[in-house]
Design an enzyme around this catalytic site. Structure first.
Site, mmCIF file in Angstrom:
data_model
loop_
_atom_site.group_PDB
_atom_site.id
_atom_site.type_symbol
_atom_site.label_atom_id
_atom_site.label_comp_id
_atom_site.label_asym_id
_atom_site.label_seq_id
_atom_site.Cartn_x
_atom_site.Cartn_y
_atom_site.Cartn_z
ATOM 1 N N LYS A 105 0.188 4.230 -0.421
ATOM 2 C CA LYS A 105 -0.475 5.451 0.064
ATOM 3 C C LYS A 105 -0.199 6.609 -0.919
ATOM 4 C CE LYS A 105 -0.169 3.526 4.631
ATOM 5 N NZ LYS A 105 -0.296 3.706 6.054
ATOM 6 N N SER A 111 2.750 -1.485 10.775
ATOM 7 C CA SER A 111 4.188 -1.489 11.086
ATOM 8 C C SER A 111 4.881 -2.817 10.761
ATOM 9 C CB SER A 111 4.419 -1.124 12.556
ATOM 10 O OG SER A 111 3.945 0.174 12.814
ATOM 11 N N GLY A 121 1.795 2.703 11.034
ATOM 12 C CA GLY A 121 2.777 3.782 10.915
ATOM 13 C C GLY A 121 3.404 4.229 12.223
ATOM 14 N N HIS A 176 -9.816 1.616 4.208
ATOM 15 C CA HIS A 176 -8.587 1.841 4.978
ATOM 16 C C HIS A 176 -8.856 2.876 6.077
ATOM 17 C CE1 HIS A 176 -4.528 2.893 6.087
ATOM 18 N NE2 HIS A 176 -4.140 1.769 5.511
ATOM 19 N N GLU A 215 -7.184 5.211 7.203
ATOM 20 C CA GLU A 215 -6.822 6.596 6.882
ATOM 21 C C GLU A 215 -7.936 7.286 6.092
ATOM 22 O OE1 GLU A 215 -3.021 5.744 5.175
ATOM 23 O OE2 GLU A 215 -2.179 5.407 7.166
ATOM 24 N N GLU A 275 -6.108 -4.420 10.634
ATOM 25 C CA GLU A 275 -5.116 -3.380 10.883
ATOM 26 C C GLU A 275 -5.500 -2.566 12.105
ATOM 27 O OE1 GLU A 275 -2.857 -2.182 7.125
ATOM 28 O OE2 GLU A 275 -4.761 -1.140 7.027
ATOM 29 N N ASN A 307 0.858 -1.181 0.000
ATOM 30 C CA ASN A 307 0.000 0.000 0.000
ATOM 31 C C ASN A 307 0.900 1.238 0.000
ATOM 32 O OD1 ASN A 307 -1.929 1.952 0.366
ATOM 33 N ND2 ASN A 307 -2.341 1.462 2.517
HETATM 34 P P1 PGA Z 1 2.311 0.782 7.871
HETATM 35 O O1 PGA Z 1 0.905 0.973 7.178
HETATM 36 O O2 PGA Z 1 2.903 -0.503 7.343
HETATM 37 O O3 PGA Z 1 3.110 1.993 7.463
HETATM 38 O O4 PGA Z 1 2.071 0.720 9.346
HETATM 39 C C1 PGA Z 1 0.041 -0.099 7.000
HETATM 40 C C2 PGA Z 1 -1.237 0.386 6.368
HETATM 41 O O5 PGA Z 1 -1.707 1.475 6.697
HETATM 42 O O6 PGA Z 1 -1.792 -0.261 5.503
#
Ligand code: PGA
Length: 248
Positions: free
Chosen positions: A12, A208, A171, A88, A90, A165, A10
């Site tokens: 982003k 993460s 993150g 997601h 976000e 998640e 992903n």
């Molecule tokens: P990350 O993000 O690996 O940077 O924690 C995972 C995600 O949001 O899909």
């Protein structure tokens, strides 16, 4: 990869240029990898990979019409994309996506023939009350996000992937405890089976994930893969991850 573990990259809102996107796509072009670039790069990435699959990070629920800024499932499908991330955290947070919207998106994408990677996961305020509270939260999301989809469960069987998640792990460099993820994954699979008659569902872990911890999650048979954010836009780190997963 013998075990068919799935690694979703992903990206982003990265990288900034098409040139960088193509370099990163080439470096990530491995079997069992699904690359999800930002919309402007989807087509180019598709032309530059041979082993990896390509997906989008979002989709709109209507098929066509006056919806400024949106992208339809048919557009993605006809372009040749096979996957789409829906829900997601976000997008739930920054774009105000509700479970009702996510439900419509999942429905439209499945109907169009895309494989949906549905993201669920609890905030820290819930997890503070323990894993049982997190399970209740996730069950609530699944119920709403998959509302009225059980009537087409034969479709869901093969084309729905759930990414667990926990929001506090995204993150932050603080991943979930693999044993807790295993328990959550078992719970999600059982829930999908009993409520929507979905057999053999796949559950990925996201939050993460990096080359140091990916094995601790993916060596469990209950965890079918990983959704990787930050580490997926670092070509060297992502290569390490795919190499490790290939040995599992
Ligand atoms: P990350 O993000 O690996 O940077 O924690 C995972 C995600 O949001 O899909």
């Amino acid at each position: 990869m013998k075990n068919h573990k799935i690694i979703v990259a992903n990206w982003k809102m990265n990288p900034e240029t098409l040139r960088e996107a193509v370099v990163l796509a080439r470096a990530s072009d491995k079997k069992s990898v699904v690359i999800c670039p930002p919309f402007p790069f989807v087509e180019s990435v598709m032309r530059h990979v041979r082993r990896a699959e390509v997906g989008a990070q979002d989709v709109f629920w209507e098929e066509r019409g006056a919806y400024t800024g949106e992208v339809s499932s048919a557009m993605l499908k006809k372009l040749g994309a096979r996957f789409v991330i829906v829900g997601h955290s976000e997008r739930r947070r920054w774009l105000g996506e509700t479970d009702e919207m996510i439900n419509k998106k999942a429905k439209a994408a499945l109907k169009a023939g895309l494989t949906v990677i549905l993201c669920v996961g609890e905030p820290l305020s819930v997890r503070r009350h323990g894993l049982a509270a997190a399970k209740r939260f996730v069950a609530g999301q699944l119920k709403k996000d998959l509302n009225s989809l059980n009537s087409i469960s034969y479709i869901l069987n093969s084309r729905l992937i759930v990414a667990y998640e926990p929001i506090w792990a995204i993150g932050t460099g603080r991943p979930d405890k693999p044993s807790d993820t295993v328990e959550m994954s078992r719970f999600i699979k059982k829930f999908l089976h009993s409520k929507s008659y979905i057999l053999n569902s796949k559950v990925l872990y996201g939050g993460s994930v990096n080359s140091k911890n990916v094995k601790s999650f993916l060596h469990y048979k209950e965890i079918d893969g990983a959704l990787v954010g930050g580490a997926s836009v670092n070509a060297r780190e992502f290569k390490k991850i795919t190499r490790i997963v290939a040995t599992l």
